[in-house]
Write a protein that holds these residues in place. Sequence first.
Motif, PDB file in Angstrom:
ATOM      1  N   ARG A  56       0.851  -1.198   0.000  1.00 53.14           N
ATOM      2  CA  ARG A  56       0.000   0.000   0.000  1.00 53.14           C
ATOM      3  C   ARG A  56       0.879   1.239   0.000  1.00 53.14           C
ATOM      4  O   ARG A  56       1.871   1.313   0.728  1.00 53.14           O
ATOM      5  CB  ARG A  56      -0.919   0.018   1.219  1.00 53.14           C
ATOM      6  CG  ARG A  56      -1.816   1.250   1.259  1.00 53.14           C
ATOM      7  CD  ARG A  56      -3.030   1.055   2.122  1.00 53.14           C
ATOM      8  NE  ARG A  56      -2.729   0.534   3.434  1.00 53.14           N
ATOM      9  CZ  ARG A  56      -3.374   0.897   4.540  1.00 53.14           C
ATOM     10  NH1 ARG A  56      -4.335   1.803   4.476  1.00 53.14           N
ATOM     11  NH2 ARG A  56      -3.063   0.367   5.693  1.00 53.14           N
ATOM     12  N   GLY A 104      -3.112   6.086  -1.322  1.00 51.75           N
ATOM     13  CA  GLY A 104      -4.342   5.326  -1.234  1.00 51.75           C
ATOM     14  C   GLY A 104      -4.420   4.118  -2.131  1.00 51.75           C
ATOM     15  O   GLY A 104      -5.423   3.403  -2.120  1.00 51.75           O
ATOM     16  N   GLN A 126      -8.147   3.446  -4.198  1.00 46.63           N
ATOM     17  CA  GLN A 126      -9.259   3.722  -3.299  1.00 46.63           C
ATOM     18  C   GLN A 126      -9.935   5.066  -3.557  1.00 46.63           C
ATOM     19  O   GLN A 126     -10.905   5.417  -2.903  1.00 46.63           O
ATOM     20  CB  GLN A 126      -8.775   3.663  -1.839  1.00 46.63           C
ATOM     21  CG  GLN A 126      -8.358   2.277  -1.400  1.00 46.63           C
ATOM     22  CD  GLN A 126      -9.470   1.266  -1.534  1.00 46.63           C
ATOM     23  OE1 GLN A 126     -10.555   1.456  -1.007  1.00 46.63           O
ATOM     24  NE2 GLN A 126      -9.218   0.203  -2.270  1.00 46.63           N
ATOM     25  N   ASN A 158       0.438   3.751   8.209  1.00 46.47           N
ATOM     26  CA  ASN A 158      -0.552   2.789   7.764  1.00 46.47           C
ATOM     27  C   ASN A 158      -0.393   1.533   8.593  1.00 46.47           C
ATOM     28  O   ASN A 158       0.718   1.149   8.941  1.00 46.47           O
ATOM     29  CB  ASN A 158      -0.364   2.427   6.289  1.00 46.47           C
ATOM     30  CG  ASN A 158      -0.909   3.478   5.346  1.00 46.47           C
ATOM     31  OD1 ASN A 158      -1.881   4.158   5.664  1.00 46.47           O
ATOM     32  ND2 ASN A 158      -0.295   3.619   4.192  1.00 46.47           N
ATOM     33  N   SER A 181      -8.395   1.882   6.249  1.00 46.17           N
ATOM     34  CA  SER A 181      -8.100   2.968   5.321  1.00 46.17           C
ATOM     35  C   SER A 181      -7.905   4.292   6.045  1.00 46.17           C
ATOM     36  O   SER A 181      -8.244   4.447   7.222  1.00 46.17           O
ATOM     37  CB  SER A 181      -9.227   3.111   4.295  1.00 46.17           C
ATOM     38  OG  SER A 181     -10.409   3.581   4.922  1.00 46.17           O
TER      39      SER A 181
END
Length: 399
Positions: A168, A172, A190, A201, A215
Amino acid sequence: MKRFWLIVAAGSLVALAGCHSFKKENIQPPTPLDKKFQPTVQVTKVWSTRVGHGAGNSGVRMEPAVVDGVIYAASTDGAIGAYDAATGKTIWEKKQRTHGWFGWGDKNRPDAVYAGGPSVFGDLLVIGTLNGHVYGLNTKDGSERWHVALPSEVIDGPTIAGDLIIVRTQDGRVYGLDSNSGDRRWVNDQGNVPLLSLRGNGPMLAANGVVFFGSDDGKLIALRQDNGDKLWEQKLASGEGRTDIERMNDADGAVILDGTSLYAAAYHGSLTSIDGPSGRPLWARPFSTYTSLSISGNSLFAANEESQVWAFDKSSGADMWKNDALRYRWVSAPAVQGNYIVLGDIEGYVHWLQTSDGALAGRERLSKKAIRAQPVVVGDLAYVIDVQGHLVAYRLGAK
Protein backbone atom coordinates in the motif's frame (compact mmCIF):
# COMPACT_ATOMS: atom_id res chain seq x y z
CA MET A 1 -4.02 17.44 -3.96
CA LYS A 2 -1.65 18.34 -1.14
CA ARG A 3 -2.00 16.10 1.89
CA PHE A 4 -1.31 16.89 5.52
CA TRP A 5 0.13 14.21 7.75
CA LEU A 6 -0.24 14.09 11.50
CA ILE A 7 1.91 11.89 13.68
CA VAL A 8 1.05 10.71 17.17
CA ALA A 9 4.48 10.97 18.65
CA ALA A 10 5.35 13.08 21.66
CA GLY A 11 1.95 12.55 23.10
CA SER A 12 0.12 14.83 20.77
CA LEU A 13 -0.76 15.19 17.15
CA VAL A 14 2.21 16.95 15.64
CA ALA A 15 1.45 18.43 12.25
CA LEU A 16 3.69 17.81 9.26
CA ALA A 17 3.88 19.12 5.69
CA GLY A 18 2.97 22.68 6.45
CA CYS A 19 0.42 22.37 9.25
CA HIS A 20 0.92 24.38 12.42
CA SER A 21 2.04 22.32 15.39
CA PHE A 22 0.31 22.54 18.72
CA LYS A 23 1.79 24.82 21.34
CA LYS A 24 4.00 23.11 23.85
CA GLU A 25 1.76 24.09 26.74
CA ASN A 26 -1.15 22.25 25.11
CA ILE A 27 0.69 18.91 25.07
CA GLN A 28 -0.23 16.66 27.97
CA PRO A 29 2.91 15.63 29.86
CA PRO A 30 3.44 11.90 30.39
CA THR A 31 2.02 10.52 33.62
CA PRO A 32 4.96 10.15 36.03
CA LEU A 33 5.98 6.57 36.74
CA ASP A 34 5.53 5.27 40.26
CA LYS A 35 8.98 5.37 41.85
CA LYS A 36 7.86 2.89 44.49
CA PHE A 37 6.79 0.32 41.89
CA GLN A 38 7.74 -3.23 42.84
CA PRO A 39 7.82 -5.64 39.89
CA THR A 40 6.07 -8.98 40.22
CA VAL A 41 7.79 -10.60 37.24
CA GLN A 42 11.50 -10.88 36.50
CA VAL A 43 12.61 -9.31 33.23
CA THR A 44 15.96 -10.30 31.74
CA LYS A 45 17.63 -8.46 28.89
CA VAL A 46 18.97 -11.31 26.76
CA TRP A 47 20.82 -9.26 24.15
CA SER A 48 20.89 -5.88 22.44
CA THR A 49 22.15 -4.44 19.17
CA ARG A 50 21.61 -1.40 17.00
CA VAL A 51 20.20 -1.19 13.49
CA GLY A 52 21.36 2.02 11.85
CA HIS A 53 19.72 5.06 13.38
CA GLY A 54 16.21 3.62 13.41
CA ALA A 55 13.13 5.51 12.28
CA GLY A 56 14.45 8.83 13.56
CA ASN A 57 11.94 11.64 13.06
CA SER A 58 10.25 10.04 10.05
CA GLY A 59 7.15 9.04 12.02
CA VAL A 60 7.15 5.48 10.67
CA ARG A 61 7.09 2.37 12.83
CA MET A 62 10.10 0.21 11.99
CA GLU A 63 8.83 -3.15 13.25
CA PRO A 64 11.26 -6.07 12.84
CA ALA A 65 10.30 -9.50 11.49
CA VAL A 66 11.25 -12.80 13.12
CA VAL A 67 11.26 -15.93 10.94
CA ASP A 68 12.91 -19.31 11.56
CA GLY A 69 15.17 -18.10 14.34
CA VAL A 70 16.34 -14.96 12.53
CA ILE A 71 15.27 -11.38 13.20
CA TYR A 72 15.35 -8.90 10.31
CA ALA A 73 15.32 -5.15 10.92
CA ALA A 74 15.98 -1.93 9.01
CA SER A 75 16.28 1.82 9.45
CA THR A 76 15.38 4.89 7.42
CA ASP A 77 19.07 5.76 6.94
CA GLY A 78 19.70 2.73 4.75
CA ALA A 79 20.72 0.05 7.26
CA ILE A 80 19.22 -3.42 7.04
CA GLY A 81 20.36 -6.61 8.68
CA ALA A 82 19.68 -10.15 9.86
CA TYR A 83 20.51 -11.25 13.41
CA ASP A 84 20.32 -14.49 15.33
CA ALA A 85 17.05 -14.17 17.26
CA ALA A 86 18.40 -16.10 20.26
CA THR A 87 21.74 -14.32 20.67
CA GLY A 88 21.59 -11.10 18.65
CA LYS A 89 24.69 -12.14 16.71
CA THR A 90 24.93 -10.45 13.32
CA ILE A 91 24.34 -12.77 10.37
CA TRP A 92 24.64 -10.02 7.76
CA GLU A 93 24.25 -6.27 7.51
CA LYS A 94 23.94 -3.91 4.57
CA LYS A 95 24.35 -0.16 4.78
CA GLN A 96 23.30 1.73 1.69
CA ARG A 97 24.76 5.21 1.75
CA THR A 98 22.36 7.91 0.65
CA HIS A 99 22.68 11.66 0.36
CA GLY A 100 19.35 13.39 0.77
CA TRP A 101 15.85 12.10 0.21
CA PHE A 102 16.45 11.05 -3.37
CA GLY A 103 19.39 8.71 -2.82
CA TRP A 104 22.05 10.82 -4.54
CA GLY A 105 25.39 9.07 -4.57
CA ASP A 106 24.08 5.48 -4.47
CA LYS A 107 24.76 3.94 -7.88
CA ASN A 108 23.16 0.59 -7.07
CA ARG A 109 19.79 1.76 -5.78
CA PRO A 110 17.56 4.74 -6.46
CA ASP A 111 17.28 5.13 -2.68
CA ALA A 112 17.58 3.16 0.54
CA VAL A 113 15.31 5.15 2.87
CA TYR A 114 13.67 2.03 4.27
CA ALA A 115 10.33 2.35 6.02
CA GLY A 116 7.77 0.21 7.79
CA GLY A 117 10.02 -2.76 8.44
CA PRO A 118 10.73 -5.90 6.40
CA SER A 119 8.43 -8.79 5.53
CA VAL A 120 9.88 -12.27 5.04
CA PHE A 121 8.64 -15.44 3.39
CA GLY A 122 10.99 -18.33 2.61
CA ASP A 123 14.22 -16.87 1.23
CA LEU A 124 12.62 -13.57 0.16
CA LEU A 125 12.73 -10.34 2.16
CA VAL A 126 10.59 -7.45 0.92
CA ILE A 127 10.76 -3.86 2.16
CA GLY A 128 9.52 -0.47 0.98
CA THR A 129 10.98 3.02 1.20
CA LEU A 130 9.92 6.59 1.80
CA ASN A 131 10.69 7.29 -1.84
CA GLY A 132 8.19 4.76 -3.12
CA HIS A 133 10.52 1.90 -3.99
CA VAL A 134 9.99 -1.74 -3.06
CA TYR A 135 12.95 -4.11 -2.84
CA GLY A 136 13.10 -7.88 -2.96
CA LEU A 137 16.23 -9.13 -1.18
CA ASN A 138 17.75 -12.52 -0.47
CA THR A 139 17.35 -13.43 3.19
CA LYS A 140 20.69 -15.28 3.18
CA ASP A 141 22.91 -12.27 2.53
CA GLY A 142 20.75 -9.23 1.76
CA SER A 143 21.65 -9.21 -1.93
CA GLU A 144 19.12 -7.58 -4.23
CA ARG A 145 16.87 -9.68 -6.45
CA TRP A 146 14.73 -6.89 -7.86
CA HIS A 147 13.29 -3.51 -7.12
CA VAL A 148 10.30 -1.59 -8.41
CA ALA A 149 9.36 2.09 -8.25
CA LEU A 150 5.86 3.12 -7.14
CA PRO A 151 4.45 6.66 -7.28
CA SER A 152 4.18 7.31 -3.52
CA GLU A 153 5.71 6.48 -0.14
CA VAL A 154 5.57 2.94 1.22
CA ILE A 155 5.60 3.34 5.00
CA ASP A 156 4.19 0.06 6.22
CA GLY A 157 5.67 -3.38 5.71
CA PRO A 158 4.53 -5.19 2.55
CA THR A 159 2.47 -8.35 2.97
CA ILE A 160 3.67 -11.56 1.31
CA ALA A 161 0.99 -14.08 0.33
CA GLY A 162 2.61 -16.95 -1.58
CA ASP A 163 3.80 -15.62 -4.92
CA LEU A 164 2.06 -12.27 -4.40
CA ILE A 165 3.36 -9.20 -2.59
CA ILE A 166 0.74 -6.70 -1.47
CA VAL A 167 1.91 -3.13 -1.00
CA ARG A 168 0.00 0.00 0.00
CA THR A 169 1.24 3.48 -0.86
CA GLN A 170 0.42 6.75 0.83
CA ASP A 171 -1.71 7.95 -2.08
CA GLY A 172 -4.34 5.33 -1.23
CA ARG A 173 -3.42 2.69 -3.81
CA VAL A 174 -2.89 -0.99 -3.11
CA TYR A 175 -0.66 -3.00 -5.46
CA GLY A 176 -0.32 -6.71 -6.09
CA LEU A 177 3.25 -7.50 -7.20
CA ASP A 178 4.83 -10.71 -8.43
CA SER A 179 7.18 -12.02 -5.74
CA ASN A 180 9.69 -13.37 -8.27
CA SER A 181 10.14 -10.18 -10.29
CA GLY A 182 8.28 -7.31 -8.62
CA ASP A 183 6.12 -6.94 -11.74
CA ARG A 184 2.71 -5.40 -11.19
CA ARG A 185 -0.23 -7.79 -11.39
CA TRP A 186 -2.97 -5.44 -10.27
CA VAL A 187 -3.65 -2.13 -8.58
CA ASN A 188 -6.63 -0.96 -6.56
CA ASP A 189 -7.15 2.78 -6.31
CA GLN A 190 -9.26 3.72 -3.30
CA GLY A 191 -10.07 7.08 -4.88
CA ASN A 192 -10.35 10.05 -2.57
CA VAL A 193 -7.78 10.18 0.22
CA PRO A 194 -8.48 12.58 3.12
CA LEU A 195 -6.59 15.86 3.13
CA LEU A 196 -5.74 15.28 6.79
CA SER A 197 -4.51 11.92 8.05
CA LEU A 198 -2.35 10.28 10.69
CA ARG A 199 1.21 9.55 9.61
CA GLY A 200 1.31 5.83 9.01
CA ASN A 201 -0.55 2.79 7.76
CA GLY A 202 -1.41 -0.40 9.56
CA PRO A 203 -0.09 -3.65 8.09
CA MET A 204 -2.41 -5.43 5.69
CA LEU A 205 -3.76 -8.89 6.39
CA ALA A 206 -3.96 -11.55 3.66
CA ALA A 207 -6.06 -14.62 4.50
CA ASN A 208 -8.31 -17.04 2.64
CA GLY A 209 -7.81 -15.26 -0.67
CA VAL A 210 -8.77 -11.87 0.75
CA VAL A 211 -6.74 -8.77 1.67
CA PHE A 212 -8.00 -6.76 4.66
CA PHE A 213 -6.81 -3.31 5.77
CA GLY A 214 -7.91 -0.14 7.50
CA SER A 215 -8.10 2.97 5.32
CA ASP A 216 -7.15 6.61 5.86
CA ASP A 217 -10.84 7.55 5.95
CA GLY A 218 -11.70 5.13 8.76
CA LYS A 219 -12.99 2.09 6.87
CA LEU A 220 -12.20 -1.61 6.99
CA ILE A 221 -11.81 -2.78 3.40
CA ALA A 222 -11.67 -6.27 1.90
CA LEU A 223 -10.14 -6.91 -1.54
CA ARG A 224 -9.88 -10.02 -3.65
CA GLN A 225 -6.31 -11.24 -3.48
CA ASP A 226 -6.20 -12.49 -7.07
CA ASN A 227 -7.21 -9.25 -8.82
CA GLY A 228 -7.57 -6.47 -6.22
CA ASP A 229 -11.31 -5.96 -6.70
CA LYS A 230 -13.19 -4.68 -3.67
CA LEU A 231 -15.42 -7.22 -1.92
CA TRP A 232 -16.84 -5.05 0.83
CA GLU A 233 -16.12 -2.19 3.21
CA GLN A 234 -17.35 -1.20 6.66
CA LYS A 235 -17.09 2.13 8.45
CA LEU A 236 -15.06 2.17 11.64
CA ALA A 237 -15.54 5.91 12.24
CA SER A 238 -18.23 8.45 11.41
CA GLY A 239 -16.07 11.48 10.62
CA GLU A 240 -18.13 13.79 12.83
CA GLY A 241 -16.80 16.84 14.65
CA ARG A 242 -16.46 20.62 14.47
CA THR A 243 -12.83 20.81 13.37
CA ASP A 244 -10.73 18.99 10.78
CA ILE A 245 -8.81 17.20 13.52
CA GLU A 246 -12.00 16.13 15.29
CA ARG A 247 -13.32 14.76 11.99
CA MET A 248 -10.13 12.84 11.27
CA ASN A 249 -10.90 9.11 11.46
CA ASP A 250 -7.88 7.15 10.28
CA ALA A 251 -7.64 3.37 10.78
CA ASP A 252 -3.88 2.90 11.26
CA GLY A 253 -3.78 -0.33 13.23
CA ALA A 254 -3.44 -3.92 12.10
CA VAL A 255 -6.54 -5.96 11.34
CA ILE A 256 -6.76 -9.12 13.46
CA LEU A 257 -8.39 -12.33 12.25
CA ASP A 258 -9.49 -14.85 14.88
CA GLY A 259 -11.39 -17.76 13.41
CA THR A 260 -13.79 -16.09 10.99
CA SER A 261 -14.04 -12.85 12.99
CA LEU A 262 -12.12 -9.69 12.18
CA TYR A 263 -11.23 -7.05 14.76
CA ALA A 264 -10.26 -3.49 13.88
CA ALA A 265 -10.37 0.01 15.34
CA ALA A 266 -9.96 3.61 14.18
CA TYR A 267 -8.86 6.98 15.47
CA HIS A 268 -11.98 8.92 16.56
CA GLY A 269 -13.98 5.80 15.76
CA SER A 270 -14.96 2.46 17.15
CA LEU A 271 -13.59 -0.94 18.03
CA THR A 272 -15.49 -3.33 15.79
CA SER A 273 -15.87 -7.05 15.27
CA ILE A 274 -16.87 -8.10 11.75
CA ASP A 275 -17.72 -11.41 10.17
CA GLY A 276 -14.90 -11.94 7.66
CA PRO A 277 -16.70 -13.81 4.86
CA SER A 278 -19.70 -11.46 4.68
CA GLY A 279 -18.39 -8.16 6.06
CA ARG A 280 -21.35 -8.06 8.45
CA PRO A 281 -20.70 -6.23 11.76
CA LEU A 282 -21.01 -8.43 14.83
CA TRP A 283 -20.57 -5.72 17.45
CA ALA A 284 -19.06 -2.26 17.81
CA ARG A 285 -18.22 0.07 20.67
CA PRO A 286 -16.78 3.60 20.76
CA PHE A 287 -13.00 3.50 21.03
CA SER A 288 -10.35 5.79 19.58
CA THR A 289 -6.83 4.52 18.98
CA TYR A 290 -3.83 5.17 16.73
CA THR A 291 -2.20 1.75 17.26
CA SER A 292 -2.88 -1.92 16.61
CA LEU A 293 -4.78 -4.37 18.78
CA SER A 294 -3.61 -7.66 20.29
CA ILE A 295 -5.60 -10.75 21.12
CA SER A 296 -5.14 -13.64 23.53
CA GLY A 297 -7.74 -16.19 24.55
CA ASN A 298 -11.03 -14.38 24.90
CA SER A 299 -9.46 -10.95 25.37
CA LEU A 300 -8.63 -8.02 23.12
CA PHE A 301 -5.98 -5.55 24.28
CA ALA A 302 -5.58 -1.97 23.05
CA ALA A 303 -4.31 1.47 24.04
CA ASN A 304 -6.64 4.39 23.38
CA GLU A 305 -5.74 7.85 22.07
CA GLU A 306 -4.69 8.93 25.58
CA SER A 307 -2.57 5.79 26.14
CA GLN A 308 -4.91 4.22 28.64
CA VAL A 309 -4.57 0.46 28.22
CA TRP A 310 -7.80 -1.55 27.94
CA ALA A 311 -8.91 -5.16 27.79
CA PHE A 312 -12.20 -6.16 26.14
CA ASP A 313 -14.18 -9.35 25.82
CA LYS A 314 -13.68 -10.37 22.18
CA SER A 315 -17.11 -11.96 21.92
CA SER A 316 -19.06 -8.86 22.97
CA GLY A 317 -16.71 -5.87 23.26
CA ALA A 318 -17.51 -5.51 26.97
CA ASP A 319 -14.91 -3.89 29.22
CA MET A 320 -12.74 -6.26 31.23
CA TRP A 321 -10.29 -3.77 32.74
CA LYS A 322 -8.57 -0.42 32.16
CA ASN A 323 -5.15 0.78 33.33
CA ASP A 324 -4.53 4.54 33.68
CA ALA A 325 -0.92 4.31 34.89
CA LEU A 326 0.55 4.95 31.41
CA ARG A 327 -1.83 7.72 30.38
CA TYR A 328 -0.19 10.28 28.08
CA ARG A 329 2.96 8.18 27.86
CA TRP A 330 2.05 7.61 24.19
CA VAL A 331 2.60 3.92 24.21
CA SER A 332 3.15 1.55 21.31
CA ALA A 333 0.65 -1.12 20.37
CA PRO A 334 0.64 -3.93 22.93
CA ALA A 335 1.87 -7.47 22.25
CA VAL A 336 1.09 -10.57 24.29
CA GLN A 337 4.00 -12.31 26.03
CA GLY A 338 2.75 -15.28 28.03
CA ASN A 339 0.40 -14.01 30.75
CA TYR A 340 1.44 -10.40 30.15
CA ILE A 341 1.13 -7.69 27.56
CA VAL A 342 4.26 -5.75 26.67
CA LEU A 343 4.46 -2.25 25.20
CA GLY A 344 6.90 0.66 25.01
CA ASP A 345 6.45 4.36 25.72
CA ILE A 346 7.73 7.76 24.58
CA GLU A 347 10.55 7.86 27.17
CA GLY A 348 12.02 4.51 26.18
CA TYR A 349 10.47 2.45 28.97
CA VAL A 350 9.11 -1.03 28.33
CA HIS A 351 6.14 -2.08 30.48
CA TRP A 352 4.57 -5.45 31.24
CA LEU A 353 0.94 -5.65 32.41
CA GLN A 354 -0.89 -8.74 33.61
CA THR A 355 -3.42 -9.91 31.06
CA SER A 356 -5.80 -10.98 33.82
CA ASP A 357 -6.35 -7.58 35.45
CA GLY A 358 -4.04 -5.02 33.83
CA ALA A 359 -1.83 -4.62 36.89
CA LEU A 360 1.70 -3.38 36.16
CA ALA A 361 4.07 -6.29 36.58
CA GLY A 362 7.43 -5.26 35.14
CA ARG A 363 9.39 -2.31 33.80
CA GLU A 364 12.70 -1.88 32.00
CA ARG A 365 14.24 1.14 30.31
CA LEU A 366 15.50 0.31 26.84
CA SER A 367 16.79 3.85 26.18
CA LYS A 368 15.73 7.46 26.48
CA LYS A 369 14.14 7.44 23.03
CA ALA A 370 10.54 6.77 22.06
CA ILE A 371 9.31 3.27 21.27
CA ARG A 372 6.65 3.45 18.55
CA ALA A 373 6.79 0.02 16.91
CA GLN A 374 4.74 -2.79 18.38
CA PRO A 375 6.97 -5.33 20.18
CA VAL A 376 7.36 -8.66 18.42
CA VAL A 377 6.93 -11.76 20.58
CA VAL A 378 8.20 -15.12 19.39
CA GLY A 379 8.52 -18.01 21.81
CA ASP A 380 9.65 -16.71 25.19
CA LEU A 381 11.33 -13.56 23.85
CA ALA A 382 9.94 -10.08 23.21
CA TYR A 383 11.85 -7.95 20.71
CA VAL A 384 11.56 -4.19 21.19
CA ILE A 385 13.08 -1.43 19.03
CA ASP A 386 13.18 2.33 19.67
CA VAL A 387 13.20 5.18 17.14
CA GLN A 388 17.02 5.31 17.18
CA GLY A 389 17.40 1.66 16.14
CA HIS A 390 18.26 0.16 19.55
CA LEU A 391 16.92 -3.40 19.41
CA VAL A 392 16.63 -5.47 22.60
CA ALA A 393 15.38 -8.99 23.37
CA TYR A 394 13.66 -9.56 26.76
CA ARG A 395 12.73 -12.77 28.54
CA LEU A 396 10.32 -13.10 31.45
CA GLY A 397 10.87 -15.38 34.43
CA ALA A 398 9.51 -16.10 37.89
CA LYS A 399 10.13 -13.37 40.44
